[in-house]
Design a protein around this motif. Structure first.
Motif, short mmCIF file in Angstrom:
data_model
loop_
_atom_site.label_atom_id
_atom_site.label_comp_id
_atom_site.label_asym_id
_atom_site.label_seq_id
_atom_site.Cartn_x
_atom_site.Cartn_y
_atom_site.Cartn_z
N GLU A 192 44.03 46.40 48.33
CA GLU A 192 44.01 45.77 49.54
C GLU A 192 43.78 46.92 50.77
OE1 GLU A 192 46.01 41.91 51.87
OE2 GLU A 192 46.90 43.04 50.33
N GLN A 193 44.26 47.80 50.78
CA GLN A 193 44.39 48.94 51.73
C GLN A 193 42.98 49.50 51.79
OE1 GLN A 193 47.44 51.55 50.90
NE2 GLN A 193 49.05 50.23 52.19
N ALA A 194 42.43 49.80 50.50
CA ALA A 194 41.26 50.63 50.47
C ALA A 194 39.83 49.39 50.80
CB ALA A 194 41.22 51.04 48.92
N PHE A 195 40.03 48.39 50.26
CA PHE A 195 38.98 47.58 50.40
C PHE A 195 39.00 46.21 51.19
CE2 PHE A 195 38.29 49.39 45.99
CZ PHE A 195 37.55 50.35 46.40
N GLY A 196 40.33 45.71 50.94
CA GLY A 196 40.51 44.41 51.65
C GLY A 196 40.03 43.39 50.35
N PHE A 197 40.10 42.02 50.80
CA PHE A 197 39.48 40.97 49.65
C PHE A 197 38.52 40.34 50.55
CE2 PHE A 197 43.80 41.91 48.20
CZ PHE A 197 43.41 41.93 47.01
N PRO A 198 37.43 39.97 49.77
CA PRO A 198 37.13 40.03 48.22
C PRO A 198 36.78 41.12 47.90
CG PRO A 198 35.43 38.84 49.09
CD PRO A 198 36.18 39.21 50.52
N VAL A 199 37.09 41.27 46.41
CA VAL A 199 36.68 42.66 45.48
C VAL A 199 36.10 41.94 44.33
CG1 VAL A 199 38.33 44.10 46.55
CG2 VAL A 199 38.81 42.79 44.32
N TYR A 200 35.47 42.69 43.46
CA TYR A 200 35.13 42.28 42.15
C TYR A 200 35.67 43.24 41.04
CZ TYR A 200 31.41 39.63 44.56
OH TYR A 200 30.80 38.54 45.16
N VAL A 201 36.13 42.50 40.47
CA VAL A 201 36.99 43.47 39.11
C VAL A 201 36.03 43.11 37.85
CG1 VAL A 201 39.07 43.37 37.69
CG2 VAL A 201 39.11 42.85 39.96
N LYS A 202 35.67 44.25 37.19
CA LYS A 202 34.80 44.21 36.18
C LYS A 202 34.91 45.29 34.96
CE LYS A 202 30.86 46.03 38.67
NZ LYS A 202 29.57 45.85 39.06
N PRO A 203 34.62 44.71 33.96
CA PRO A 203 34.74 45.96 32.63
C PRO A 203 33.45 46.75 32.80
CG PRO A 203 34.06 43.65 31.90
CD PRO A 203 34.43 43.51 33.02
N ALA A 204 33.87 48.17 32.66
CA ALA A 204 33.30 49.19 32.97
C ALA A 204 31.85 49.23 32.22
CB ALA A 204 33.97 50.61 32.82
#
Length: 195
Positions: free
Chosen positions: A5-17
């Motif tokens: 949250e500090q680095a990007f805020g929301f929304p973010v995308y979470v994904k397998p590498a």
């Protein structure tokens, strides 16, 4: 979650590498959904990525070659919600609009093509790849990912980009086979033992 949250805020995308086709990718709009998204991504890979959302046009460029790669014209994927999911890519042919060529000025088009070749060379890719980028409203250009085994279905961008650039599907297959033979020939001349 606090660091994200500090680095990007929301929304973010979470994904397998190490997955493709948006498999396991989840858009997370609030902190309380982060745990489930991470758990989901870890089903597909032991390493995951968390990326900030970049709002912009989704552009793609195909690259073909070994030592002297060439870049196709640039295409654009337009979706209603901005997320080109697995389902939209493979199950619903009309879920996204593919614009080939993308409506861009010549300078931006050439910058994307040049950047695509630079990414291809920097990562020492051989044969083929599709480079995906975002173009923001203020003109920022961000490499999203490189796909070293891009789709080849009837609705896939890679062959469509080459077709729009003057290389037919048949010719594309012929070139890829020739590039693979060339690469095999070059590697087979290397010494593979210490004796």
């Amino acid at each position: 979650v606090v660091q994200v949250e500090q680095a990007f805020g929301f929304p973010v995308y979470v994904k397998p590498a190490n997955m493709g086709s948006s498999v396991g990718v989840v858009k997370v709009s609030k902190a309380t959904d982060m745990f489930d998204a991470v758990k989901n991504a870890l089903q597909y890979d032991s390493k995951i990525l968390i990326e900030e959302e970049i709002v912009g046009r989704e552009l793609e460029c195909a690259v073909l070659g070994n030592d002297e790669p060439i870049a196709s014209d640039v295409g654009e994927i337009v979706t209603e919600d901005g997320f080109y999911s697995y389902q939209k890519k493979y199950l619903y042919e009309k879920a996204a609009l593919l614009k080939i060529p993308a409506e861009l000025d010549d300078s931006t088009r050439e910058e994307i093509r040049s950047m695509s070749i630079a990414v291809f060379r920097t990562l020492e890719v051989r044969g083929m790849a599709r480079i995906d980028m975002f173009l923001t409203k203020n003109g920022g250009l961000y490499v999203n990912e490189i796909n070293t085994i891009p789709g080849f279905t009837s609705i896939s961008m890679y062959p469509k980009l080459w077709q729009a650039s003057g290389i037919s599907y048949k010719e594309l297959i012929d070139r890829l086979i020739s590039l693979a033979i060339e690469e095999h020939r070059n590697k087979s001349q290397l010494i593979s033992t210490g004796y």
